[in-house]
Enzyme design. Structure first.
Site, PDB file in Angstrom:
ATOM      1  N   ASP A  81      42.156  72.171 -47.435  1.00  0.00           N
ATOM      2  CA  ASP A  81      40.855  71.827 -46.861  1.00  0.00           C
ATOM      3  C   ASP A  81      39.868  71.343 -47.929  1.00  0.00           C
ATOM      4  O   ASP A  81      38.670  71.570 -47.816  1.00  0.00           O
ATOM      5  CB  ASP A  81      40.287  73.056 -46.130  1.00  0.00           C
ATOM      6  CG  ASP A  81      39.174  72.688 -45.152  1.00  0.00           C
ATOM      7  OD1 ASP A  81      39.121  71.524 -44.742  1.00  0.00           O
ATOM      8  OD2 ASP A  81      38.371  73.572 -44.828  1.00  0.00           O
ATOM      9  N   CYS A 135      50.454  72.471 -24.078  1.00  0.00           N
ATOM     10  CA  CYS A 135      49.216  72.891 -23.415  1.00  0.00           C
ATOM     11  C   CYS A 135      49.334  72.824 -21.890  1.00  0.00           C
ATOM     12  O   CYS A 135      48.647  73.562 -21.176  1.00  0.00           O
ATOM     13  CB  CYS A 135      48.050  72.013 -23.873  1.00  0.00           C
ATOM     14  SG  CYS A 135      47.393  72.423 -25.499  1.00  0.00           S
ATOM     15  N   CYS A 138      46.544  73.528 -18.696  1.00  0.00           N
ATOM     16  CA  CYS A 138      45.509  74.501 -19.075  1.00  0.00           C
ATOM     17  C   CYS A 138      44.263  73.795 -19.606  1.00  0.00           C
ATOM     18  O   CYS A 138      44.341  72.847 -20.383  1.00  0.00           O
ATOM     19  CB  CYS A 138      46.064  75.447 -20.133  1.00  0.00           C
ATOM     20  SG  CYS A 138      44.873  76.690 -20.689  1.00  0.00           S
ATOM     21  N   CYS A 161      29.403  70.705 -31.698  1.00  0.00           N
ATOM     22  CA  CYS A 161      30.231  71.892 -31.944  1.00  0.00           C
ATOM     23  C   CYS A 161      29.437  72.947 -32.710  1.00  0.00           C
ATOM     24  O   CYS A 161      28.823  72.654 -33.741  1.00  0.00           O
ATOM     25  CB  CYS A 161      31.477  71.489 -32.725  1.00  0.00           C
ATOM     26  SG  CYS A 161      32.524  72.879 -33.219  1.00  0.00           S
ATOM     27  N   CYS A 188      32.233  79.531 -34.597  1.00  0.00           N
ATOM     28  CA  CYS A 188      32.437  79.878 -33.185  1.00  0.00           C
ATOM     29  C   CYS A 188      33.933  79.967 -32.932  1.00  0.00           C
ATOM     30  O   CYS A 188      34.694  79.105 -33.376  1.00  0.00           O
ATOM     31  CB  CYS A 188      31.802  78.811 -32.288  1.00  0.00           C
ATOM     32  SG  CYS A 188      32.008  79.112 -30.510  1.00  0.00           S
ATOM     33  N   CYS A 191      36.672  78.621 -28.181  1.00  0.00           N
ATOM     34  CA  CYS A 191      37.770  77.791 -27.674  1.00  0.00           C
ATOM     35  C   CYS A 191      39.118  78.278 -28.188  1.00  0.00           C
ATOM     36  O   CYS A 191      40.152  78.069 -27.534  1.00  0.00           O
ATOM     37  CB  CYS A 191      37.559  76.317 -28.034  1.00  0.00           C
ATOM     38  SG  CYS A 191      37.630  75.935 -29.792  1.00  0.00           S
TER      39      CYS A 191
END
Length: 292
Positions: A81, A135, A138, A161, A188, A191
């Site tokens: 990162d 996925c 969903c 976001c 956060c 999700c």
């Protein structure tokens, strides 16, 4: 720097293979549990332990050293990162999992809780098979987003976001998003936390370095609002939170205070009306107005 992101060779022309890796940071408790505790602050799971940049890079360097010892002709570069490396599509291509509708990588073993890293090398290694998308129909992650940041499945408007707003965004956060922040003061998890694949995740697989520090699991907003620069640096030493600085952090805490409905926090909010940082002072005025 789009030219660096188009392919690994755009960043390092000699690269022949990318070794994509992930390590679990699956939490032991429900990241959404503090939603009903407005006087407490919510810190993203990934930031409650040691800084993943340091921990994962140390492990990647150890693996890279082994690789070079086995193949002395190999050249390697290690990334966590810290460069324009597209870890998520590389992880999908390498079979770690697939990019879910929330745009993060989902592992069938570790759910949505993965730190990613990559080793670029000049070695030509046999490629793994890419992981298929599982996925299905969903939409749990899309529905969970407090700021409706998903334009469509697999497409995120980063400017909406909460992770972006509380960590990367400098200056005041737009008023249209402040109430939706709730008591989230750094990142956060919503999700990620609602992803059904997390039922297969096991916190026992997470490295001990990523276990949460007790003081960061459910900190009191009143205590965080009282932090000066020295106190902030001391509390968040060795944490990824340290890099946003005291002012941005306290800004976030003031928005949470304004959302709390707890007039008792005015004792901590009012002194910040005269804060030297104008963004903090404005956030304090907003919080005071909200608390009446």
């Amino acid at each position: 720097r789009l030219h660096h992101r188009r392919s690994p060779q755009g960043l390092w022309p000699e690269a022949k293979t990318v070794i994509a890796l992930g390590t679990s940071y699956a939490p032991a408790s429900d990241p959404l549990a503090l939603e009903a505790e407005p006087d407490l602050a919510r810190i993203s799971v990934y930031a409650q332990g040691k800084d993943y940049h340091d921990v994962v890079k140390k492990r990647l360097k150890a693996l890279a050293r082994w690789l070079v010892a086995e193949q002395p002709e190999a050249e390697v570069k290690v990334f966590v990162d810290t460069a324009p490396v597209m870890e998520k599509p590389l992880g999908e291509a390498g079979g770690l999992g697939w990019q879910g509708k929330h745009t993060n990588l989902v592992s069938p073993q570790h759910g949505s809780w993965l730190f990613l890293g990559a080793i670029y090398t000049t070695l030509e290694l046999e490629p793994s098979q890419p992981h298929r998308d599982q996925c299905g129909s969903c939409r749990a992650c899309l529905s969970a987003c407090p700021t409706e940041a998903f334009v469509s499945p697999y497409v995120l408007d980063a400017g909406r976001c909460i992770s972006y707003l509380t960590i990367e965004h400098k200056g005041p956060i737009a008023e249209e998003f402040r109430e939706a922040l709730g008591n989230r003061i750094y990142g956060c998890d919503d999700c990620l936390a609602v992803c059904p694949w997390n039922k297969f995740a096991d916190e026992a697989h997470a490295m001990k370095e990523f276990l949460p520090r007790p003081e960061l699991v459910a900190p009191r907003l009143a205590d965080l609002l009282a932090l000066d620069d020295a106190g902030f640096r001391s509390l968040f030493s060795g944490s990824p939170i340290k890099r946003i600085g005291r002012d941005r952090f306290v800004r976030n805490c003031l928005y949470a205070a304004g959302n709390s409905g707890d007039c008792g926090l005015l004792a901590q909010v009012e002194p910040l009306l005269a804060d030297p940082d104008p963004v903090v002072a404005e956030a304090a005025a907003w919080a005071k107005a909200r608390l009446g």
